[in-house]
Design a protein around this motif. Structure first.
Motif, PDB file in Angstrom:
ATOM      1  N   LEU A  98      17.070  33.904  55.043  1.00  0.00           N
ATOM      2  CA  LEU A  98      17.995  32.871  54.579  1.00  0.00           C
ATOM      3  C   LEU A  98      19.219  32.755  55.497  1.00  0.00           C
ATOM      4  O   LEU A  98      19.656  31.646  55.820  1.00  0.00           O
ATOM      5  N   MET A  99      19.766  33.886  55.941  1.00  0.00           N
ATOM      6  CA  MET A  99      20.943  33.844  56.800  1.00  0.00           C
ATOM      7  C   MET A  99      20.619  33.237  58.170  1.00  0.00           C
ATOM      8  O   MET A  99      21.512  32.772  58.868  1.00  0.00           O
ATOM      9  N   GLY A 100      19.343  33.237  58.555  1.00  0.00           N
ATOM     10  CA  GLY A 100      18.948  32.665  59.838  1.00  0.00           C
ATOM     11  C   GLY A 100      18.539  31.208  59.766  1.00  0.00           C
ATOM     12  O   GLY A 100      18.119  30.623  60.780  1.00  0.00           O
ATOM     13  N   SER A 101      18.666  30.593  58.606  1.00  0.00           N
ATOM     14  CA  SER A 101      18.245  29.199  58.440  1.00  0.00           C
ATOM     15  C   SER A 101      19.249  28.233  59.067  1.00  0.00           C
ATOM     16  O   SER A 101      20.428  28.557  59.237  1.00  0.00           O
ATOM     17  N   LEU A 107      26.760  26.192  57.596  1.00  0.00           N
ATOM     18  CA  LEU A 107      27.812  26.641  56.681  1.00  0.00           C
ATOM     19  C   LEU A 107      28.682  27.719  57.324  1.00  0.00           C
ATOM     20  O   LEU A 107      29.901  27.755  57.102  1.00  0.00           O
ATOM     21  N   ILE A 108      28.073  28.592  58.115  1.00  0.00           N
ATOM     22  CA  ILE A 108      28.849  29.604  58.847  1.00  0.00           C
ATOM     23  C   ILE A 108      29.824  28.914  59.800  1.00  0.00           C
ATOM     24  O   ILE A 108      31.001  29.299  59.913  1.00  0.00           O
ATOM     25  N   ASP A 109      29.346  27.880  60.496  1.00  0.00           N
ATOM     26  CA  ASP A 109      30.202  27.126  61.417  1.00  0.00           C
ATOM     27  C   ASP A 109      31.317  26.404  60.661  1.00  0.00           C
ATOM     28  O   ASP A 109      32.471  26.387  61.098  1.00  0.00           O
ATOM     29  N   MET A 110      30.975  25.824  59.511  1.00  0.00           N
ATOM     30  CA  MET A 110      31.977  25.122  58.704  1.00  0.00           C
ATOM     31  C   MET A 110      33.074  26.080  58.252  1.00  0.00           C
ATOM     32  O   MET A 110      34.268  25.752  58.292  1.00  0.00           O
ATOM     33  N   LYS A 111      32.669  27.270  57.811  1.00  0.00           N
ATOM     34  CA  LYS A 111      33.653  28.265  57.383  1.00  0.00           C
ATOM     35  C   LYS A 111      34.571  28.652  58.543  1.00  0.00           C
ATOM     36  O   LYS A 111      35.797  28.740  58.383  1.00  0.00           O
ATOM     37  N   ALA A 112      33.999  28.873  59.718  1.00  0.00           N
ATOM     38  CA  ALA A 112      34.798  29.254  60.882  1.00  0.00           C
ATOM     39  C   ALA A 112      35.778  28.150  61.255  1.00  0.00           C
ATOM     40  O   ALA A 112      36.941  28.414  61.592  1.00  0.00           O
ATOM     41  N   ARG A 113      35.332  26.897  61.206  1.00  0.00           N
ATOM     42  CA  ARG A 113      36.189  25.767  61.569  1.00  0.00           C
ATOM     43  C   ARG A 113      37.334  25.555  60.580  1.00  0.00           C
ATOM     44  O   ARG A 113      38.319  24.891  60.898  1.00  0.00           O
ATOM     45  N   GLU A 120      34.118  31.406  51.265  1.00  0.00           N
ATOM     46  CA  GLU A 120      32.663  31.487  51.155  1.00  0.00           C
ATOM     47  C   GLU A 120      32.120  30.103  50.800  1.00  0.00           C
ATOM     48  O   GLU A 120      32.775  29.330  50.101  1.00  0.00           O
ATOM     49  N   ILE A 121      30.903  29.793  51.307  1.00  0.00           N
ATOM     50  CA  ILE A 121      30.207  28.553  50.960  1.00  0.00           C
ATOM     51  C   ILE A 121      28.741  28.896  50.755  1.00  0.00           C
ATOM     52  O   ILE A 121      28.152  29.603  51.574  1.00  0.00           O
ATOM     53  N   PHE A 122      28.154  28.411  49.673  1.00  0.00           N
ATOM     54  CA  PHE A 122      26.706  28.569  49.537  1.00  0.00           C
ATOM     55  C   PHE A 122      26.115  27.386  48.772  1.00  0.00           C
ATOM     56  O   PHE A 122      26.751  26.783  47.920  1.00  0.00           O
ATOM     57  N   ASN A 130      19.479  30.208  46.075  1.00  0.00           N
ATOM     58  CA  ASN A 130      20.198  29.940  47.320  1.00  0.00           C
ATOM     59  C   ASN A 130      19.293  29.289  48.356  1.00  0.00           C
ATOM     60  O   ASN A 130      18.136  29.668  48.518  1.00  0.00           O
ATOM     61  N   VAL A 131      19.877  28.340  49.090  1.00  0.00           N
ATOM     62  CA  VAL A 131      19.183  27.665  50.189  1.00  0.00           C
ATOM     63  C   VAL A 131      19.852  28.006  51.517  1.00  0.00           C
ATOM     64  O   VAL A 131      19.205  28.118  52.551  1.00  0.00           O
ATOM     65  N   GLY A 132      21.176  28.149  51.490  1.00  0.00           N
ATOM     66  CA  GLY A 132      21.948  28.501  52.671  1.00  0.00           C
ATOM     67  C   GLY A 132      23.307  29.011  52.241  1.00  0.00           C
ATOM     68  O   GLY A 132      23.789  28.690  51.147  1.00  0.00           O
ATOM     69  N   GLN A 133      23.938  29.817  53.118  1.00  0.00           N
ATOM     70  CA  GLN A 133      25.216  30.419  52.752  1.00  0.00           C
ATOM     71  C   GLN A 133      25.955  30.868  54.002  1.00  0.00           C
ATOM     72  O   GLN A 133      25.351  31.130  55.035  1.00  0.00           O
ATOM     73  N   SER A 134      27.266  30.948  53.879  1.00  0.00           N
ATOM     74  CA  SER A 134      28.101  31.361  55.006  1.00  0.00           C
ATOM     75  C   SER A 134      28.204  32.875  55.133  1.00  0.00           C
ATOM     76  O   SER A 134      28.596  33.387  56.181  1.00  0.00           O
ATOM     77  N   SER A 135      27.877  33.591  54.065  1.00  0.00           N
ATOM     78  CA  SER A 135      27.897  35.057  54.058  1.00  0.00           C
ATOM     79  C   SER A 135      26.957  35.524  52.959  1.00  0.00           C
ATOM     80  O   SER A 135      26.508  34.733  52.128  1.00  0.00           O
TER      81      SER A 135
END
Length: 206
Positions: A98-101, A107-113, A120-122, A130-135
């Motif tokens: 899931l973390m590699g999707s 979402l990881i990029d959105m959190k960083a920006r 956190e975003i999921f 869960n489908v995707g998440q920032s952490s």
């Protein structure tokens, strides 16, 4: 992953609303919690709807909803238990998948920006999985929680605000806001998303 033009424009619009010069104190801004009256403004929620309702989220949700169309509750419970067990294990196949999707990368990029605004975003599918998440989240299934029961289960326009919490580690106030992700093709909810907002950073930028 590179942002599509529409995504880049949406992120730029959000930045215009919330921008404040980043500082080294973005997460550990104060030793005291901010005023209890601080709230997530409706304008921010409207902007969050735009930045998350992107092709990568829509494709991911449609795909997972199709795969989980006939999933039984027993299987959901088993996946959730596997996820919880993996959070404490050295080998984490479900979490790694899931973390590699593509959606998690987005979402990881959105959190960083966000420069400290998003804790956190999921994103969860129509079953609350869960489908995707920032952490890495503590669980895999959100279907028994208000972030799902008071959003996707209610309708496309629903919004749920969680309780304001104080994070003693980072000395911040934070709050979750959740709402459905809507398919623009038919106006129906495909799933839901939760943003955990750093209220201390939000107040600093206001």
């Amino acid at each position: 992953m590179p942002l599509r033009p529409a995504t880049a424009l949406a992120m730029a619009a959000l930045a215009c609303v919330l921008a404040g010069p980043p500082t080294s104190q973005s997460l550990a801004a104060t030793d005291q919690p901010p005023a209890a009256s601080l709230e997530i403004p409706a304008a921010l929620v409207d902007d969050l709807r735009k930045v998350v309702q992107q092709e990568v989220a829509l494709i991911s949700l449609r795909s997972q909803n199709g795969r989980h169309a006939g999933i039984a509750q027993a299987e959901i419970d088993a996946l959730d238990k596997q996820w919880r067990d993996e959070t404490k294990a050295a080998t984490q196949p479900l979490i790694a998948q899931l973390m590699g999707s593509p959606l998690s990368s987005y979402l990881i990029d959105m959190k960083a920006r966000s420069l400290g605004l998003f804790v956190e975003i999921f994103v969860m599918d129509e079953k609350g999985l869960n489908v995707g998440q920032s952490s890495i989240t503590s669980d895999y299934w959100q279907g028994d929680e208000d972030k799902y029961l008071k959003t996707f289960a209610i309708g496309p326009d629903a919004v749920h605000y969680g309780e304001v919490e104080y994070d003693d580690t980072y000395k911040i106030q934070k709050q979750q806001v959740s709402f459905p992700i809507v398919d623009p093709a038919d106006g129906k909810a495909l799933g839901a998303v939760t943003f955990e907002i750093n209220l201390t950073e939000l107040e600093r930028r206001s």
